[in-house]
Write an enzyme that holds these catalytic residues in place. Structure first.
Site, PDB file in Angstrom:
ATOM      1  N   ASP A  22       0.832  -1.215   0.000  1.00  0.00           N
ATOM      2  CA  ASP A  22       0.000   0.000   0.000  1.00  0.00           C
ATOM      3  C   ASP A  22       0.861   1.256   0.000  1.00  0.00           C
ATOM      4  OD1 ASP A  22       0.832  -0.620   2.710  1.00  0.00           O
ATOM      5  OD2 ASP A  22      -0.594   0.877   3.423  1.00  0.00           O
TER       6      ASP A  22
ATOM      7  N   GLU B 138      -0.005  -1.252   5.643  1.00  0.00           N
ATOM      8  CA  GLU B 138       1.046  -0.865   6.591  1.00  0.00           C
ATOM      9  C   GLU B 138       0.929   0.604   6.963  1.00  0.00           C
ATOM     10  OE1 GLU B 138       5.148   0.494   7.855  1.00  0.00           O
ATOM     11  OE2 GLU B 138       3.911   1.238   6.235  1.00  0.00           O
TER      12      GLU B 138
HETATM   13 ZN   LIG Z   1       6.985   1.918   4.176  1.00  0.00          ZN
END
Ligand SMILES: [Zn+2]
Length: 424
Positions: free
Chosen positions: A94, A189
């Site tokens: 992401d 993340e």
């Molecule tokens: Zn990163």
């Protein structure tokens, strides 16, 4: 054929890693901090599915994506040794919600000449050579930027490209011995949920490395330890027209607590390096009840505890001056310094340093003033330092990366695989 393990020429294909990276960054994979689904945005699976296809194409046949958007893949061992630990390489797919990731148009600047780089789609976005001195390391090499309207997504698609290219190299060079290698690509993340749905049993690795770091040669084995604090002040409410001697205003008490925090220390804006801090991040309420939320950070767990105690002391002192008011103080663990875990397995970071040296770079061991998926993974049973990919100016329109750094990062991974086999 003469093969000397320590000096084996690892030639990562520069063109292939460039093309791979350029392909991955064009896929919009922005995660969504306001979503309650896993993954937080469905579009992250577009890249996940492509990675499974690419993995199969390079010969990693055991590759799959699950419903949460995690990609798991296995590179089987080719070593006669039975005791080589299973190592995992991990990157997140992401990109950060801070900056648009839609319609990323990567620009390849070949043979960088050392001058400022003006981004074509918004000429007010200029990568200035004096502001980004690390650009100098890439004079004569190739640089990739975005076009001015979006971030680039080198964080962390550089890690993805690097892992893919290293896996491809290992498959094409079967004489190079390694144990079983696991590959893990995670969603979300950037919104703090990258490890939420990892199936550790399925992953089945003993040690890991996230590829999510900056300058060439850097390895991060230390993060903050982090707690959050919520203070709720309960005042006493009365009709304001008839409140004399009765009303106790919770908002004013909360304001006093903030006022009593030290002015030139103990805050993110006044600390650096190994210093911790206490940071109010949210305030709301009404006269009857007010809430302040804080984040507490330190590398040292005892000091982190002291920060909590000191904050509670301030809140108690202030509240006690207002008869009738009460205060609730709750402290919650967020994540812990991965060094506490890594120190119990010193070989994990030591091999990373050795691999970086074998790739011809100077090792820079660094601490992160924040957390990583690696710090969570370390406490989930997978000791996991963070290794460089070269990404710079992340989460911004000026994000860039030098191709040579990605090449060196992939070389480092190959060396790591060899070192774990060699030392087992
Ligand atoms: Zn990163």
């Amino acid at each position: 054929m003469f093969v000397c393990i320590n000096t084996y020429m690892i030639q990562i294909n520069k063109q292939s890693i460039t093309e791979r990276f350029i392909r991955y960054v064009q896929i919009d994979t922005q995660s969504d901090p306001h979503s309650n689904t896993y993954p937080t945005s469905e579009k992250q699976k577009d890249l996940g599915r492509l990675l499974v296809k690419d993995l199969k194409e390079i010969g990693v046949l055991d590759a799959e994506i699950d419903d949460f958007g995690y990609v798991y893949a296995i590179l089987p061992s080719n070593s006669e040794k039975q005791n080589v630990p299973v190592i995992c390489f991990c990157s997140h797919i992401d990109t950060a919600p801070d900056c648009s990731g839609t319609n990323v148009k990567p620009v390849l600047h070949k043979n960088y000449d050392g001058k400022d780089i003006v981004l074509p789609d918004d000429t007010s976005q200029v990568l200035k050579a004096d502001k980004y001195p690390y650009l100098r390391n890439h004079i004569g090499g190739d640089i990739i930027t975005a076009s001015g309207n979006t971030l680039l997504g080198a964080d962390d698609k550089s890690g993805v490209a690097v892992i893919m290219e290293a896996a491809s190299w290992l498959i094409k060079n079967p004489l190079v011995k390694h144990g079983e290698i696991k590959i893990l690509f995670t969603p979300d993340e950037e919104v703090g949920k990258g490890t939420a749905k990892i199936d550790m049993e399925k992953l089945g690795a003993q040690f890991g490395y996230t590829l999510d770091g900056g300058e060439a040669g850097s390895v991060e084995d230390e993060t903050f330890s982090a707690d959050s604090v919520k203070i709720i002040i309960h005042g006493v409410i009365a009709h304001p027209g008839y409140a004399k001697g009765k009303l106790v205003n919770a908002l004013k008490i909360a304001g006093e607590i903030l006022h009593d925090l030290p002015k030139n220390k103990w805050s993110p804006e006044s600390t650096e390096k190994k210093e911790g801090f206490v940071h109010p991040v949210h305030f709301d309420g009404i006269a009857e009840k007010a809430t302040i939320e804080f984040i507490l950070r330190d590398f040292d767990l005892d000091k982190l505890k002291d920060h909590g105690d000191k904050l509670k002391h301030i809140a108690d002192e202030v509240t006690s001056k207002h008869s009738g008011a009460t205060m609730d103080f709750t402290i919650q663990e967020q994540y812990r310094n991965m060094k506490e875990v890594l120190d119990k397995h010193p070989q994990v970071a030591a091999y990373a340093a050795e691999a970086i040296k074998r790739a011809g770079l100077n090792v820079k061991t660094e601490s992160i003033r924040g957390g990583t998926d690696g710090s969570r993974l370390s406490y989930m049973g997978l000791p996991c330092p963070n290794v460089f990919t070269g990404m710079q100016a992340i989460h911004s329109k000026l994000e860039w990366i030098g191709v040579n750094d990605m090449v060196k990062s992939a070389e480092t991974i190959v060396h790591l695989c060899m070192i774990w086999e060699e030392k087992s």
